[in-house]
Design a protein around this motif. Sequence first.
Motif, PDB file in Angstrom:
ATOM      1  N   GLN A   1     132.064  12.571  17.060  1.00 48.70           N
ATOM      2  CA  GLN A   1     131.813  13.526  15.967  1.00 48.70           C
ATOM      3  C   GLN A   1     132.743  13.689  14.893  1.00 48.70           C
ATOM      4  O   GLN A   1     132.175  13.740  13.691  1.00 48.70           O
TER       5      GLN A   1
ATOM      6  N   PHE B   1     117.976  15.308  18.055  1.00 49.77           N
ATOM      7  CA  PHE B   1     119.107  15.963  18.455  1.00 49.77           C
ATOM      8  C   PHE B   1     119.192  15.410  19.922  1.00 49.77           C
ATOM      9  O   PHE B   1     120.592  15.408  20.351  1.00 49.77           O
TER      10      PHE B   1
ATOM     11  N   LEU C   1     122.975  15.557  24.272  1.00 48.69           N
ATOM     12  CA  LEU C   1     123.399  15.594  22.777  1.00 48.69           C
ATOM     13  C   LEU C   1     123.668  14.528  22.469  1.00 48.69           C
ATOM     14  O   LEU C   1     124.567  13.841  22.583  1.00 48.69           O
TER      15      LEU C   1
ATOM     16  N   ILE D   1     124.763  12.894  12.416  1.00 47.58           N
ATOM     17  CA  ILE D   1     124.652  14.474  12.389  1.00 47.58           C
ATOM     18  C   ILE D   1     126.038  15.005  12.789  1.00 47.58           C
ATOM     19  O   ILE D   1     126.369  14.564  13.937  1.00 47.58           O
ATOM     20  N   TYR D   2     126.514  16.032  12.230  1.00 42.43           N
ATOM     21  CA  TYR D   2     127.825  16.595  12.485  1.00 42.43           C
ATOM     22  C   TYR D   2     127.205  18.067  13.061  1.00 42.43           C
ATOM     23  O   TYR D   2     126.746  18.851  12.347  1.00 42.43           O
ATOM     24  N   TYR D   3     127.974  18.407  14.230  1.00 46.75           N
ATOM     25  CA  TYR D   3     127.217  19.712  14.888  1.00 46.75           C
ATOM     26  C   TYR D   3     128.351  20.772  14.827  1.00 46.75           C
ATOM     27  O   TYR D   3     129.522  20.570  15.017  1.00 46.75           O
ATOM     28  N   GLU D   4     127.868  21.970  14.494  1.00 49.55           N
ATOM     29  CA  GLU D   4     128.626  23.262  14.828  1.00 49.55           C
ATOM     30  C   GLU D   4     127.749  24.095  15.251  1.00 49.55           C
ATOM     31  O   GLU D   4     126.643  24.088  15.458  1.00 49.55           O
ATOM     32  N   PHE D   5     128.481  25.404  15.981  1.00 46.37           N
ATOM     33  CA  PHE D   5     127.537  26.133  16.759  1.00 46.37           C
ATOM     34  C   PHE D   5     128.109  27.485  16.510  1.00 46.37           C
ATOM     35  O   PHE D   5     129.296  27.954  16.496  1.00 46.37           O
TER      36      PHE D   5
ATOM     37  N   LEU E   1     132.130  21.385  18.300  1.00 51.18           N
ATOM     38  CA  LEU E   1     131.721  20.952  19.479  1.00 51.18           C
ATOM     39  C   LEU E   1     132.964  20.965  20.764  1.00 51.18           C
ATOM     40  O   LEU E   1     132.515  21.610  21.711  1.00 51.18           O
TER      41      LEU E   1
ATOM     42  N   LEU F   1     122.077  26.636  16.538  1.00 48.59           N
ATOM     43  CA  LEU F   1     122.689  25.242  15.956  1.00 48.59           C
ATOM     44  C   LEU F   1     122.679  25.223  14.641  1.00 48.59           C
ATOM     45  O   LEU F   1     122.085  25.664  13.988  1.00 48.59           O
TER      46      LEU F   1
ATOM     47  N   ILE G   1     123.817  22.108  11.531  1.00 40.64           N
ATOM     48  CA  ILE G   1     123.902  20.788  11.455  1.00 40.64           C
ATOM     49  C   ILE G   1     124.377  20.617   9.891  1.00 40.64           C
ATOM     50  O   ILE G   1     123.988  21.039   8.784  1.00 40.64           O
TER      51      ILE G   1
ATOM     52  N   THR H   1     124.082  16.658   7.854  1.00 37.90           N
ATOM     53  CA  THR H   1     123.239  15.407   8.133  1.00 37.90           C
ATOM     54  C   THR H   1     123.219  14.481   6.957  1.00 37.90           C
ATOM     55  O   THR H   1     123.505  14.517   5.815  1.00 37.90           O
TER      56      THR H   1
END
Length: 507
Positions: free
Chosen positions: A30, A285, A298, A304-308, A324, A335, A337, A339
């Motif tokens: 990631q 995803f 996942l 795609i860089y994920y944050e929450f 993550l 979620l 993102i 991208t």
Amino acid sequence: MDVLNTFMTWIFKIRIGQIDNFKKNPIEVQQGIFFDLIKSAKSTQFGKKYGFSDIRSPKDFDRNVPIHNYEEMQPYIEQTMKGEQNVIWPSEISWFSKSSGTTGSRSKFIPVSQESLEDCHFKGGKDMLSLYVNNYPDSKLFTGKSLAIGGSSEVNALDINKNSQYGDISAVIMRNLPVWAQLARTPSLETALMSEWEEKIEKMAKETMEENVLSISGVPTWTIVLLQRIMELTNSSNILEVWPNLEVFFHGAVAFGPYRKLFSELIPSESMRYMETYNASEGFFGIQDQKNSDELLLMLDYGIYYEFIPMDEWDRDDPKVLPLEEVEIGKNYALIISTNGGLWRYKIGDTVKFTSIRPYRIRISGRTKHFINAFGEEVIVENAEKAIEIAADATGAIVVNFTAAPIYFEGSDGKGAHEWIIEFSKAPNDEAVFSEKLDAALREINSDYDAKRYKDMALDRPKIHFVTEEGIFEKWMKSRGKLGGQNKVPRLANNREYIDTILELMK
């Protein structure tokens, strides 16, 4: 054909080693995606505005770049739609995926770059096959055809820029598939991209019922409509009489649980396999990577860089945003993102819960707002409230409270619908007109609902309970210990938990 099946199975299994790598090294993968995205977009208009050249870490990214919803990304997207380039992504963007709208617009247009097509959407489809044949080495998947059931698949040129095109994501993907994938699928591209659904279902049924179909991919809603029509045309009692070698249904977009019983009637085989995917206009995803599981792996190397955002932080002006490595099992997260299609710290509206962090697996837990999406219609509270207002104005009614939920398909020839309980202090002067106005307003406001309601093929007319004896919702809230100013009646639910208990109280 067996030789081809063996060869194709071997080709797809090659990818398993790369999937294992991001399962073992998720944070490193990631971080690599993150730095690739920042480096790629630093000279774009968006990248210059938010100082991408000075970003050295995810913490810098968090400080420099605000969270964006669609309305906040929309000006950049509209510039790109008009033909301006290097606005949100450095490579040319000429494709846009149309999906259901937000409060301010009937539809959203999501940019689809060549990188997001190849490294995300196409890669997700290939990985779905890779994981499937890895789990089921006895599969004969490549000895026949794959039936692909898209959404409302018309492709159009943009009015503001004839050099750019839009359609739903399935249309964009189908139009850009490589030759080998086009040869493996059915029906013809011309039929798959038809927009008139009654004619489309008829043509799909007639084209595909003579094929040797091994797999189906699509939304359960339209799949059911198609299978039922094929059974009618062939006078079959189940679809295995038409396609005896059918072995898997790849499904997504809506929760599959309510459909499982109906599919077991349409496809009465204990060896039939079902595999879930999590993809949307914004990206691909997750994929079910284990047999007999409702958990989704996942996919971490799709650009795609994920944050929450923890859902207990959601309503704050400056919510805490987690990378993550800081998520926890069992907690509900919105979620976020970034991208390779040019979306930056973008709220897609979905919520997920992690079931595992070694590797990272999730379940889709819902939406950040109340909604109904049992059939792919994506009706949100704003849609419902506006439609209620229009119907009430047209019939002189005054609405006290309401809630709505899906009616799932019942039996092999049943249809879905929405069921409403509406409490009035002043009843409509014509209940039939109220129902018509409500339905028409939803169709006008929400393009996905409109598509599912087309000629009553997938969704039937709403079923409405007109309640003129005030107090049913108050009684229900009291029974739940939720009576009080801080507690509100849930306007929409994607299951029948609320509405069934209210209906019981009404007896």
